[in-house]
Structures are given as C-alpha cells and as structure tokens.
Design a protein around this motif. Structure first.
Motif, PDB file in Angstrom:
ATOM      1  N   VAL A 132      40.576  42.671  38.728  1.00 48.03           N
ATOM      2  CA  VAL A 132      40.479  42.123  40.088  1.00 48.03           C
ATOM      3  C   VAL A 132      39.606  43.017  40.969  1.00 48.03           C
ATOM      4  CG1 VAL A 132      41.817  41.629  42.185  1.00 48.03           C
ATOM      5  CG2 VAL A 132      42.643  40.848  39.960  1.00 48.03           C
ATOM      6  N   THR A 133      39.783  44.326  40.862  1.00 47.41           N
ATOM      7  CA  THR A 133      38.983  45.271  41.646  1.00 47.41           C
ATOM      8  C   THR A 133      37.506  45.151  41.279  1.00 47.41           C
ATOM      9  OG1 THR A 133      40.874  46.765  41.702  1.00 47.41           O
ATOM     10  CG2 THR A 133      38.756  47.693  42.271  1.00 47.41           C
ATOM     11  N   SER A 134      37.231  45.009  40.002  1.00 48.42           N
ATOM     12  CA  SER A 134      35.852  44.847  39.565  1.00 48.42           C
ATOM     13  C   SER A 134      35.263  43.546  40.089  1.00 48.42           C
ATOM     14  CB  SER A 134      35.782  44.874  38.046  1.00 48.42           C
ATOM     15  OG  SER A 134      34.477  44.615  37.606  1.00 48.42           O
ATOM     16  N   PHE A 135      36.072  42.494  40.148  1.00 50.76           N
ATOM     17  CA  PHE A 135      35.566  41.217  40.652  1.00 50.76           C
ATOM     18  C   PHE A 135      35.120  41.344  42.107  1.00 50.76           C
ATOM     19  CE2 PHE A 135      36.131  37.131  42.781  1.00 50.76           C
ATOM     20  CZ  PHE A 135      35.215  36.378  42.060  1.00 50.76           C
ATOM     21  N   ILE A 136      35.855  42.097  42.902  1.00 47.51           N
ATOM     22  CA  ILE A 136      35.469  42.298  44.303  1.00 47.51           C
ATOM     23  C   ILE A 136      34.135  43.037  44.370  1.00 47.51           C
ATOM     24  CG2 ILE A 136      36.119  43.388  46.489  1.00 47.51           C
ATOM     25  CD1 ILE A 136      39.073  42.882  45.630  1.00 47.51           C
ATOM     26  N   GLY A 137      33.986  44.105  43.568  1.00 45.22           N
ATOM     27  CA  GLY A 137      32.716  44.823  43.516  1.00 45.22           C
ATOM     28  C   GLY A 137      31.591  43.947  42.993  1.00 45.22           C
ATOM     29  N   LEU A 138      31.905  43.088  42.028  1.00 41.95           N
ATOM     30  CA  LEU A 138      30.915  42.156  41.490  1.00 41.95           C
ATOM     31  C   LEU A 138      30.476  41.155  42.548  1.00 41.95           C
ATOM     32  CD1 LEU A 138      29.392  40.801  39.113  1.00 41.95           C
ATOM     33  CD2 LEU A 138      31.501  39.567  38.635  1.00 41.95           C
ATOM     34  N   PHE A 139      31.402  40.665  43.333  1.00 39.33           N
ATOM     35  CA  PHE A 139      31.070  39.711  44.391  1.00 39.33           C
ATOM     36  C   PHE A 139      30.139  40.343  45.423  1.00 39.33           C
ATOM     37  CE2 PHE A 139      31.955  37.645  48.489  1.00 39.33           C
ATOM     38  CZ  PHE A 139      31.570  36.356  48.169  1.00 39.33           C
ATOM     39  N   ILE A 140      30.433  41.569  45.820  1.00 34.81           N
ATOM     40  CA  ILE A 140      29.561  42.269  46.770  1.00 34.81           C
ATOM     41  C   ILE A 140      28.191  42.517  46.137  1.00 34.81           C
ATOM     42  CG2 ILE A 140      29.262  44.394  48.117  1.00 34.81           C
ATOM     43  CD1 ILE A 140      32.344  44.487  48.334  1.00 34.81           C
ATOM     44  N   GLY A 141      28.175  42.871  44.846  1.00 28.87           N
ATOM     45  CA  GLY A 141      26.907  43.061  44.140  1.00 28.87           C
ATOM     46  C   GLY A 141      26.102  41.773  44.064  1.00 28.87           C
ATOM     47  N   PHE A 142      26.785  40.633  43.888  1.00 26.78           N
ATOM     48  CA  PHE A 142      26.092  39.349  43.868  1.00 26.78           C
ATOM     49  C   PHE A 142      25.456  39.061  45.221  1.00 26.78           C
ATOM     50  CE2 PHE A 142      26.163  34.748  44.614  1.00 26.78           C
ATOM     51  CZ  PHE A 142      25.259  34.358  43.638  1.00 26.78           C
ATOM     52  N   LEU A 143      26.132  39.426  46.289  1.00 26.38           N
ATOM     53  CA  LEU A 143      25.537  39.253  47.619  1.00 26.38           C
ATOM     54  C   LEU A 143      24.264  40.078  47.748  1.00 26.38           C
ATOM     55  CD1 LEU A 143      28.685  39.211  49.936  1.00 26.38           C
ATOM     56  CD2 LEU A 143      27.325  37.275  49.135  1.00 26.38           C
ATOM     57  N   PHE A 144      24.256  41.279  47.184  1.00 29.25           N
ATOM     58  CA  PHE A 144      23.041  42.095  47.208  1.00 29.25           C
ATOM     59  C   PHE A 144      21.927  41.455  46.397  1.00 29.25           C
ATOM     60  CE2 PHE A 144      25.715  45.654  48.649  1.00 29.25           C
ATOM     61  CZ  PHE A 144      24.982  45.957  49.774  1.00 29.25           C
ATOM     62  N   CYS A 145      22.276  40.806  45.310  1.00 33.13           N
ATOM     63  CA  CYS A 145      21.259  40.086  44.527  1.00 33.13           C
ATOM     64  C   CYS A 145      20.620  38.991  45.373  1.00 33.13           C
ATOM     65  CB  CYS A 145      21.869  39.493  43.261  1.00 33.13           C
ATOM     66  SG  CYS A 145      22.260  40.711  42.019  1.00 33.13           S
ATOM     67  N   CYS A 146      21.438  38.273  46.127  1.00 30.69           N
ATOM     68  CA  CYS A 146      20.903  37.215  46.992  1.00 30.69           C
ATOM     69  C   CYS A 146      20.016  37.803  48.082  1.00 30.69           C
ATOM     70  CB  CYS A 146      22.044  36.412  47.620  1.00 30.69           C
ATOM     71  SG  CYS A 146      23.003  35.477  46.431  1.00 30.69           S
ATOM     72  N   ILE A 147      20.429  38.905  48.659  1.00 27.45           N
ATOM     73  CA  ILE A 147      19.630  39.561  49.696  1.00 27.45           C
ATOM     74  C   ILE A 147      18.324  40.084  49.105  1.00 27.45           C
ATOM     75  CG2 ILE A 147      19.553  41.569  51.232  1.00 27.45           C
ATOM     76  CD1 ILE A 147      22.594  41.123  51.661  1.00 27.45           C
ATOM     77  N   ASP A 148      18.392  40.666  47.898  1.00 28.42           N
ATOM     78  CA  ASP A 148      17.189  41.169  47.231  1.00 28.42           C
ATOM     79  C   ASP A 148      16.191  40.047  46.993  1.00 28.42           C
ATOM     80  OD1 ASP A 148      18.254  43.689  47.181  1.00 28.42           O
ATOM     81  OD2 ASP A 148      18.935  43.578  45.093  1.00 28.42           O
ATOM     82  N   VAL A 149      16.672  38.915  46.530  1.00 29.15           N
ATOM     83  CA  VAL A 149      15.782  37.777  46.292  1.00 29.15           C
ATOM     84  C   VAL A 149      15.151  37.324  47.606  1.00 29.15           C
ATOM     85  CG1 VAL A 149      15.743  35.342  45.629  1.00 29.15           C
ATOM     86  CG2 VAL A 149      16.877  37.015  44.174  1.00 29.15           C
TER      87      VAL A 149
END
Length: 161
Positions: A132-149
C-alpha cells in the motif's frame, strides 16, 4: 524544467513512501513454531517481494537525486526518462507483489498452496503495508510522469521547446 517548492516537496514525499515500502519489505520476517519445527517466513523466500524491495529502493534514490539536481540542467531530460522507466517497473513489481500476497492470504487450489497468513499474520500485514505504501509512492511518481510529458513534449506541437 523548473523546480518549484511544491514539486520538490512532492518528490520528497514520493521518495519517503518508496523508501518506507522498501524498508517494510526488507525487514519483513516472522517465525512460528509448529510442534518441533520452526517455520520462518521471510521476504527473500519470494522473488517478487525481493524485486519489489529493490525497485522501491531504486525509485526512492531516483526521487532523492532529482531533489538535489539544480534547476535547468540538461540532466532533467534524463530524469524525466528515468521517472517514466521507474514508473513502469514499479507497476510491474507492485502487481507481482500484490499477486504473491494474494496467494499467501488465500492460497491456491490449482497448485496446492495453502494460505499462510493465518499462521504468520505479522508477516502478511507488513507485506500489505509495504504494498500500500509503495502504491502511494507509485501514484505520486505517475503524476511526475504526466508533468514530465507536459513539459518535455509540447502536447499541441505549436511552440518550439
């Protein structure tokens, strides 16, 4: 790419969540005694849990390095690519660890695997907390992917970079 205080704070939070997930999984172990036999459940007994811990550690280091980099350097394009790569690998390891947890919790009639979470509840609860903790970090990382794009690839291709 500019470094705002909000993006650096979010990267710090993502780094903390992925590091916490790695620590939770890396220290996950429980032993029980059944008659004269000691049964020990460790994260290293399952390859998906071991890979999960390694990938979360790498993602945490990547987010921490991105915090330390100066704004406007050409290395940000590399960081954007590594953000996307870490997101993809984290999704794979997250799914693998979640599937492994499901087998530990409910067993599998097809392969004759009995559920063990009733016998080692501490081990299973820590594994679930790490997932669950990793999923939260993954979700924030996915937001960074969207911002990077958004910053690196002009969506409308109207203005030059």
């Amino acid at each position: 790419m500019t470094k705002s205080k909000i993006s650096m704070a979010a990267r710090g939070v993502a780094s903390i969540f992925t590091l916490t997930a790695a620590i939770l999984m890396g220290t996950n172990s429980q032993s029980i005694q059944v008659v004269d036999f000691i049964f020990t459940a460790k994260y290293t007994d399952w390859d998906s849990f071991r890979n999960f811990m390694i990938v979360n550690s790498i993602a945490s280091v990547l987010h921490f390095i991105a915090i330390l980099l100066p704004s406007g350097t050409p290395v940000w394009r590399l960081i954007a690519g590594l953000d996307m790569l870490s997101c993809v690998v984290l999704v794979g390891c997250w799914g693998s660890a979640l599937t492994c947890f499901e087998v530990l919790k409910n067993g599998s009639r097809h392969i004759g695997w009995a559920p063990i979470c009733g016998a080692v509840p501490h081990f299973c609860s820590r594994a679930l907390a790490a997932i669950v903790t990793s999923f939260i970090g993954l979700f924030i990382g996915f937001l960074f992917c969207c911002i990077d794009v958004h910053y690196l690839i002009n969506p409308l291709l109207l203005t030059p970079n």
